[in-house]
Design an enzyme around this catalytic site. Structure first.
Site, PDB file in Angstrom:
ATOM      1  N   TRP A   1       4.770   1.235  -0.446  1.00 62.13           N
ATOM      2  CA  TRP A   1       4.998   0.411  -1.620  1.00 62.13           C
ATOM      3  C   TRP A   1       6.045  -0.287  -1.588  1.00 62.13           C
ATOM      4  O   TRP A   1       5.839  -1.733  -1.985  1.00 62.13           O
ATOM      5  CB  TRP A   1       4.575   1.196  -2.899  1.00 62.13           C
ATOM      6  CG  TRP A   1       3.175   1.911  -3.153  1.00 62.13           C
ATOM      7  CD1 TRP A   1       2.886   3.156  -3.211  1.00 62.13           C
ATOM      8  CD2 TRP A   1       2.015   1.074  -3.184  1.00 62.13           C
ATOM      9  NE1 TRP A   1       1.433   3.265  -3.116  1.00 62.13           N
ATOM     10  CE2 TRP A   1       1.072   2.099  -3.379  1.00 62.13           C
ATOM     11  CE3 TRP A   1       1.776  -0.295  -3.239  1.00 62.13           C
ATOM     12  CZ2 TRP A   1      -0.302   1.593  -3.345  1.00 62.13           C
ATOM     13  CZ3 TRP A   1       0.462  -0.642  -3.453  1.00 62.13           C
ATOM     14  CH2 TRP A   1      -0.479   0.312  -3.497  1.00 62.13           C
TER      15      TRP A   1
ATOM     16  N   ASP B   1      10.662   0.037  -8.856  1.00 62.56           N
ATOM     17  CA  ASP B   1       9.096   0.361  -9.137  1.00 62.56           C
ATOM     18  C   ASP B   1       8.927   1.787  -9.686  1.00 62.56           C
ATOM     19  O   ASP B   1       9.363   2.655  -8.779  1.00 62.56           O
ATOM     20  CB  ASP B   1       8.400  -0.161  -7.915  1.00 62.56           C
ATOM     21  CG  ASP B   1       6.907   0.373  -8.020  1.00 62.56           C
ATOM     22  OD1 ASP B   1       6.457   0.807  -8.917  1.00 62.56           O
ATOM     23  OD2 ASP B   1       6.234   0.195  -6.856  1.00 62.56           O
TER      24      ASP B   1
ATOM     25  N   LYS C   1      -1.059   5.663 -13.904  1.00 60.08           N
ATOM     26  CA  LYS C   1      -0.622   6.949 -13.489  1.00 60.08           C
ATOM     27  C   LYS C   1      -0.183   7.931 -14.357  1.00 60.08           C
ATOM     28  O   LYS C   1      -0.933   8.671 -14.473  1.00 60.08           O
ATOM     29  CB  LYS C   1       0.256   6.901 -12.159  1.00 60.08           C
ATOM     30  CG  LYS C   1      -0.312   6.186 -11.070  1.00 60.08           C
ATOM     31  CD  LYS C   1       0.671   5.737 -10.147  1.00 60.08           C
ATOM     32  CE  LYS C   1       0.071   4.405  -9.275  1.00 60.08           C
ATOM     33  NZ  LYS C   1      -1.087   4.755  -8.523  1.00 60.08           N
TER      34      LYS C   1
HETATM   35  N1  PLP Z   1       3.779   0.742  -6.807  1.00 62.12           N
HETATM   36  C1  PLP Z   1       3.399   2.019  -6.817  1.00 62.12           C
HETATM   37  C2  PLP Z   1       4.427   3.188  -6.564  1.00 62.12           C
HETATM   38  C3  PLP Z   1       2.029   2.247  -6.508  1.00 62.12           C
HETATM   39  O1  PLP Z   1       1.790   3.735  -6.541  1.00 62.12           O
HETATM   40  C4  PLP Z   1       1.052   1.531  -6.634  1.00 62.12           C
HETATM   41  C5  PLP Z   1      -0.389   1.852  -6.835  1.00 62.12           C
HETATM   42  O2  PLP Z   1      -0.808   2.942  -6.477  1.00 62.12           O
HETATM   43  C6  PLP Z   1       1.426   0.125  -6.746  1.00 62.12           C
HETATM   44  C7  PLP Z   1       2.799   0.045  -6.798  1.00 62.12           C
HETATM   45  C8  PLP Z   1       0.308  -0.983  -6.886  1.00 62.12           C
HETATM   46  O3  PLP Z   1      -0.129  -1.091  -8.196  1.00 62.12           O
HETATM   47  P1  PLP Z   1      -1.258  -1.861  -8.675  1.00 62.12           P
HETATM   48  O4  PLP Z   1      -2.600  -1.171  -7.790  1.00 62.12           O
HETATM   49  O5  PLP Z   1      -1.553  -1.682  -9.922  1.00 62.12           O
HETATM   50  O6  PLP Z   1      -1.126  -3.359  -8.337  1.00 62.12           O
END
Ligand code: PLP
Length: 367
Positions: free
Chosen positions: A104, A173, A197
């Site tokens: 991520w 994040d 989540k």
């Molecule tokens: N950041 C993290 C830590 C994630 O686990 C995720 C998705 O699982 C994201 C970002 C991306 O999020 P989205 O699918 O809402 O764009």
């Protein structure tokens, strides 16, 4: 109504507290005295103002968010924020530092490269199992901000500390570990989290931003991604995902009833401890590649039948789990194996049920 009890161990969208879903169900058609559903309510109405302000205040209380931080409800998911962060913060120096510890943060860094220069703070790797020591990091003193992912959902790598950025604004994040523990928000410039989540349904992203970082967006920043516009208009610049913000507000109340951030931390430690203890006492039958100091309390990826996993055993494990009502335990497609996600709504009893199944599977399949 479902009579088969199931436990959803999915990585996201993830299990929500049953109490919250029941509340949503009770109020679905008629919210309070409005005689309409929250879904049908004008975002400019007084009733919705209570939801918008109340949800903000609830998270401010839960995380002790200082007054000099704005709380925003945005759209575009975590991925939208991968672009919003550089678009809002990078213009001053045109460069930023990224600490890449999993897929991520790697995606976030790649997105940021569209907008400026990205300095990689730690060496590139394909096997994300550790966080390099802070004294080996290469920080750029000219960076507009330092970015990291507090919990890598796919690889199960969680920061056990807050990075020291020597005064440069820190961006985190926290999509997969927000509100799983108390947090010193004053150490951060920006914190963001997709709700799906730990804190709600998919479609709303919580953003916490320090006021002095507003007013710096690139001229090309889309209005819906502009923190300054969203802050000025109290997340009501355009139509917000009203229903999702309402549900997130109910989750915040549930967290408060269950001991707040401290309560979530206690539970997370107990739940993850149950699974990690079982893994480490299995003679490598269950194998988690992540270094123990940075093991995630939220997402536990593991292989079955040794470090590289045994396909047949893993398939059998998943189908056996499915039969017992334990759902969505398959690992992310990029790493394979199994992943147990233990977000806030997963109870200690849910975790014990998984541990009991893992123990039995071990005893009947070990060599
Ligand atoms: N950041 C993290 C830590 C994630 O686990 C995720 C998705 O699982 C994201 C970002 C991306 O999020 P989205 O699918 O809402 O764009």
């Amino acid at each position: 109504t479902s009579s088969t009890p199931v436990i959803n161990f999915g990585a996201g969208p993830a299990k929500l507290p049953e109490e919250v879903l029941q509340e949503v169900q009770r109020e679905l058609l008629y919210y309070g005295t409005t005689n309409i559903s929250v879904m049908e309510m004008s975002h400019r109405s007084a009733d919705y103002a209570v939801i918008n302000d109340g949800t903000q205040q609830a998270v401010r209380d839960l995380l002790n968010i200082p007054d000099n931080y704005k709380i925003l409800f945005m759209q575009g998911g975590g991925t939208g924020l991968f672009a919003a962060v550089p678009l809002n913060l990078m213009s001053e120096t045109g460069c930023a530092d990224y600490i890449v510890t999993g897929s991520w943060s790697a995606k976030a860094a790649k997105e940021a490269m569209k907008y400026g220069k990205v300095n990689m703070v730690v060496p590139k790797t394909d096997s994300y199992v550790d966080i390099p020591e802070q004294n080996t990091w290469i920080l750029n003193p000219n960076a507009s901000y330092v970015y990291y992912c507090a919990n890598e959902t796919v690889h199960g790598v969680e920061f056990p500390f807050i990075p020291d950025t020597q005064g440069i604004p820190l961006v985190a994040d926290m999509s997969s570990n927000i509100l799983s523990q108390p947090l010193d928000v004053s150490k951060f410039g920006v914190i963001f989290a997709g709700a799906q989540k730990n804190i709600g349904p998919a479609g709303v992203t919580l953003v916490i931003v320090r006021e002095d970082l507003l007013g710096k967006a690139a001229v090309t920043c889309p209005t819906v991604l502009d923190f300054t516009v969203m802050a000025k208009d109290n997340s009501l610049h355009n139509t917000p995902p009203t229903f999702l913000i309402y549900v997130m507000g109910l989750v915040f109340k549930w967290i408060k009833r269950n001991g707040g951030a401290e309560g979530m931390k206690r539970m997370a430690k107990e739940k993850s401890g149950i699974i990690y203890d079982l893994i480490s006492s299995s003679n490598n039958f269950y194998y988690c590649p992540v270094k123990s100091a940075v093991c995630s309390r939220m997402n536990i990826p593991f292989r079955i039948g040794g470090p590289n996993g045994n396909d047949d055993l893993e398939k059998e494990f998943l189908s056996g789990a499915q039969k017992l009502g334990m759902l969505q335990l398959k690992g992310h497609r990029s790493v394979g194996g199994i992943r147990a996600s233990l977000y806030n709504a997963i109870t200690v009893d849910n975790t014990k049920a998984l541990a009991a199944y893992m123990k039995e599977f071990y005893q009947t399949h070990k060599k």
